[in-house]
Design a protein around this motif. Structure first.
Motif, short mmCIF file in Angstrom:
data_model
loop_
_atom_site.label_atom_id
_atom_site.label_comp_id
_atom_site.label_asym_id
_atom_site.label_seq_id
_atom_site.Cartn_x
_atom_site.Cartn_y
_atom_site.Cartn_z
N PHE A 159 52.62 27.78 23.21
CA PHE A 159 52.24 26.50 22.61
C PHE A 159 52.78 26.45 21.18
O PHE A 159 52.76 27.45 20.47
CB PHE A 159 50.72 26.32 22.59
N GLN A 160 53.20 25.26 20.77
CA GLN A 160 53.90 25.17 19.48
C GLN A 160 52.97 25.23 18.26
O GLN A 160 53.32 25.82 17.25
CB GLN A 160 54.70 23.87 19.47
N GLU A 161 51.81 24.56 18.34
CA GLU A 161 50.98 24.46 17.13
C GLU A 161 49.50 24.58 17.44
O GLU A 161 48.97 23.88 18.31
CB GLU A 161 51.21 23.10 16.45
N LEU A 238 45.55 20.99 19.15
CA LEU A 238 46.73 21.69 19.67
C LEU A 238 47.90 20.73 19.80
O LEU A 238 47.72 19.56 20.13
CB LEU A 238 46.45 22.26 21.08
N ASP A 239 49.11 21.24 19.52
CA ASP A 239 50.33 20.55 19.95
C ASP A 239 51.09 21.51 20.83
O ASP A 239 51.66 22.50 20.35
CB ASP A 239 51.20 20.13 18.75
N VAL A 240 51.05 21.24 22.14
CA VAL A 240 51.70 22.13 23.10
C VAL A 240 53.22 21.94 23.06
O VAL A 240 53.98 22.88 23.26
CB VAL A 240 51.15 21.86 24.51
N LEU A 282 44.73 16.93 21.53
CA LEU A 282 45.76 17.64 22.31
C LEU A 282 47.02 16.80 22.31
O LEU A 282 47.03 15.69 22.83
CB LEU A 282 45.25 17.86 23.74
N GLU A 283 48.09 17.33 21.69
CA GLU A 283 49.34 16.58 21.55
C GLU A 283 50.37 17.08 22.56
O GLU A 283 50.48 18.29 22.78
CB GLU A 283 49.85 16.77 20.12
N ASP A 284 51.13 16.16 23.12
CA ASP A 284 52.19 16.50 24.09
C ASP A 284 51.74 17.60 25.05
O ASP A 284 52.43 18.60 25.25
CB ASP A 284 53.49 16.89 23.37
N GLY A 285 50.59 17.37 25.67
CA GLY A 285 50.06 18.31 26.65
C GLY A 285 50.95 18.41 27.88
O GLY A 285 50.97 19.42 28.57
N GLY A 309 50.55 11.29 21.91
CA GLY A 309 51.92 11.26 22.40
C GLY A 309 52.91 11.35 21.25
O GLY A 309 52.95 10.47 20.39
N ASP A 310 53.70 12.42 21.25
CA ASP A 310 54.73 12.60 20.21
C ASP A 310 56.11 12.42 20.86
O ASP A 310 56.66 11.31 20.84
CB ASP A 310 54.57 14.00 19.58
N ASP A 311 56.64 13.47 21.51
CA ASP A 311 57.90 13.32 22.26
C ASP A 311 57.74 12.20 23.30
O ASP A 311 58.72 11.56 23.68
CB ASP A 311 58.25 14.62 22.99
N ILE A 332 48.84 8.23 19.11
CA ILE A 332 50.29 8.38 18.94
C ILE A 332 50.60 9.11 17.63
O ILE A 332 49.97 8.84 16.60
CB ILE A 332 51.00 7.00 19.00
N LEU A 333 51.57 10.03 17.70
CA LEU A 333 52.06 10.68 16.49
C LEU A 333 53.07 9.73 15.84
O LEU A 333 53.88 9.12 16.53
CB LEU A 333 52.74 12.01 16.83
N ILE A 334 53.01 9.63 14.52
CA ILE A 334 53.88 8.69 13.79
C ILE A 334 54.86 9.45 12.92
O ILE A 334 54.48 10.07 11.92
CB ILE A 334 53.02 7.73 12.94
N LYS A 335 56.13 9.43 13.33
CA LYS A 335 57.20 10.11 12.58
C LYS A 335 58.28 9.08 12.29
O LYS A 335 59.03 8.70 13.19
CB LYS A 335 57.80 11.23 13.43
N PRO A 336 58.39 8.64 11.03
CA PRO A 336 59.35 7.58 10.71
C PRO A 336 60.79 7.88 11.18
O PRO A 336 61.50 6.98 11.61
CB PRO A 336 59.28 7.48 9.19
N ILE A 385 46.50 13.05 9.32
CA ILE A 385 47.87 13.43 8.95
C ILE A 385 48.12 14.87 9.38
O ILE A 385 47.25 15.72 9.28
CB ILE A 385 48.13 13.27 7.43
N LYS A 386 49.31 15.09 9.92
CA LYS A 386 49.71 16.44 10.32
C LYS A 386 50.87 16.84 9.44
O LYS A 386 51.94 16.25 9.52
CB LYS A 386 50.11 16.39 11.79
N THR A 387 50.66 17.78 8.55
CA THR A 387 51.75 18.16 7.67
C THR A 387 51.74 19.65 7.30
O THR A 387 51.94 20.04 6.16
CB THR A 387 51.88 17.19 6.46
ZN ZN Z 1 54.60 17.36 18.50
#
Ligand code: ZN
Ligand code: PGA
Length: 422
Positions: A159-161, A238-240, A282-285, A309-311, A332-336, A385-387
């Motif tokens: 898992f990534q994070e 978690l971000d899987v 739970l992100e991108d499960g 939902g990120d990817d 939803i994850l927000i990445k400009p 915020i996730k940073t």
């Molecule tokens: Zn992610």
């Protein structure tokens, strides 16, 4: 009016080149912005233009800078910086594709952010106030990534994070202090286990642990050692990044556990984890193309857990709209830089907020000293915020900016656990 736009190649936190754009206004205002870059990118993200060839292992951004210094500069000079939506639309039309394949999203986003900064600065306003007006009042709960795995570290964890969220506090600064204490206790615990306390791309530790559950157990211990109540004061997220662990046959590969799971089996695995531990998000499960699986995941866990939902959504308003229509995820994850401009990012956030989806403002794994997303989170009232962790200046820069904003605001909201009360 916009007098001049210049882009130069600078470095990101992984030592890869990225775009820095500088906008000068006719009133003498000069402001810059630096674009971030991902490693576990979604397939449908806007295009990040790289030069190829030998220079910087192919990752140079001189072409993207040329596009700013040439076509974008020629088109925007003379225009007002105060109509962000129009500036962004003009760049989109100039590019002519729907993913910035010509100009590069890295070129366009740098300019978009620098224009917003210059406009704010020209009005002598903080960026969050310019972007959010009187309604910019919400200090975000940080999602602090303290154990890294997957594509962000070379350890055994799939898992990534693994993140902690200070939900039982009434202000950002107190929450940040608490999770920083957890981080330091975690370091001690990992050290005592005889594991490395070296950190991954986002400043979290990257120990070799025997399963994907063990990092949670270690974090639970750290929360308790720090004197906090897991679940009440500090929760787990978690971000899987599950697209990264999917094989050709559509199975999810847990290398550290020597197992391959179907979507349904992985959902059961998550459900079990959510029973045992205070996991609130739970992100991108599941993988970005596994919409059937996402549907099932949402049915099983959607009313208990924030499913981000990120990817899956790549900050794209059209893809998010489809997800809402099909009842997929609830956040939803927000990445400009996934979508390309400040205005398009705001449009996606508006749709999410109208539709009852929560929003998490986010950095990328490749970052810089730029703190745009800290102001942006407050401006858009994302509440989260996730940073990264409380290590590495590229991550800390955002937290320090948020500390300054909280002090300046005086009156603010910090949502804490009410973010997750359904
Ligand atoms: Zn992610
Ligand atoms: P990335 O990772 O910036 O490498 O894409 C961040 C994430 O997956 O949330």
């Amino acid at each position: 009016f916009i007098d001049d736009i210049v882009a130069t190649e600078v470095m990101d936190s992984r030592g890869n080149p990225t775009v820095k754009a500088t906008v000068s206004l006719s009133d003498g205002t000069v402001e810059s912005a630096i674009v971030p870059s991902g490693a576990s990118t979604g397939k449908r993200e806007a295009l990040e233009l790289r030069d190829g060839g030998d220079r910087y292992m192919g990752k140079g951004v001189l072409q993207a800078c040329d596009n700013v210094n040439g076509a974008i500069n020629d088109t925007l000079v003379g225009l007002s910086p105060f109509n962000q939506a129009e500036i962004d639309l003009i760049m989109k039309e100039l590019d002519g594709t729907n993913n910035y394949a010509n100009l590069g999203a890295n070129a366009v986003l740098g300019v978009s952010m620098a224009v917003a900064r210059a406009a704010a600065s020209s009005l002598k306003m903080p960026l969050y106030r310019y972007l959010g007006g009187a309604n910019a009042v919400t200090m975000p709960v940080p999602m602090l990534n303290i154990i890294n795995g997957g594509e962000h570290a070379n350890n055994s964890v799939d898992f990534q994070e693994y993140m902690v969220m200070p939900i039982g506090f009434d202000r950002f600064s107190e929450g940040l202090r608490a999770v920083s204490e957890v981080y330091h206790h975690l370091k001690k615990i990992i050290d005592e286990m005889g594991e490395s306390t070296a950190v991954g791309d986002e400043g979290g530790f990257a120990p070799n642990l025997k399963s994907n559950e063990e990092p949670i157990q270690v974090i639970m211990k750290a929360i308790e050692k720090a004197g906090y109540v897991p679940g009440e004061q500090i929760a787990i997220a978690l971000d899987v990044a599950a697209s990264e662990i999917m094989n050709d046959t559509g199975k999810y590969v847990l290398s550290s556990e020597n197992r391959e799971l179907t979507s349904s089996e992985l959902i059961a695995y998550y459900a079990d984890m959510c029973e045992k531990y205070p996991i609130v998000s739970l992100e991108d499960g599941l993988g970005e193309d596994d919409w059937e699986g996402w549907k099932e995941l949402t049915e099983v866990l959607g009313n208990k857990v924030q499913l981000v939902g990120d990817d899956l959504f790549v900050t794209n308003v059209a893809i998010l709209a489809e997800g809402i229509e099909r009842d997929i995820a609830n956040s939803i994850l927000i990445k400009p830089n996934q979508i390309g401009t400040v205005s398009e990012t705001m449009q996606t956030v508006r749709l999410a907020q109208r539709s009852g989806y929560t929003c998490v403002m986010s950095h990328r794994s490749g970052e810089s000293e730029d703190t745009f997303i800290a102001d942006f989170a407050v401006a858009l009232n994302t509440g989260e915020i996730k940073t990264g962790s409380t290590a590495r200046s590229d991550r800390i820069a955002k937290y320090n900016r948020l500390l300054a904003i909280e002090a300046e605001l005086g009156q603010f909201e910090y949502l804490g656990s009410s973010l997750f009360s359904k």
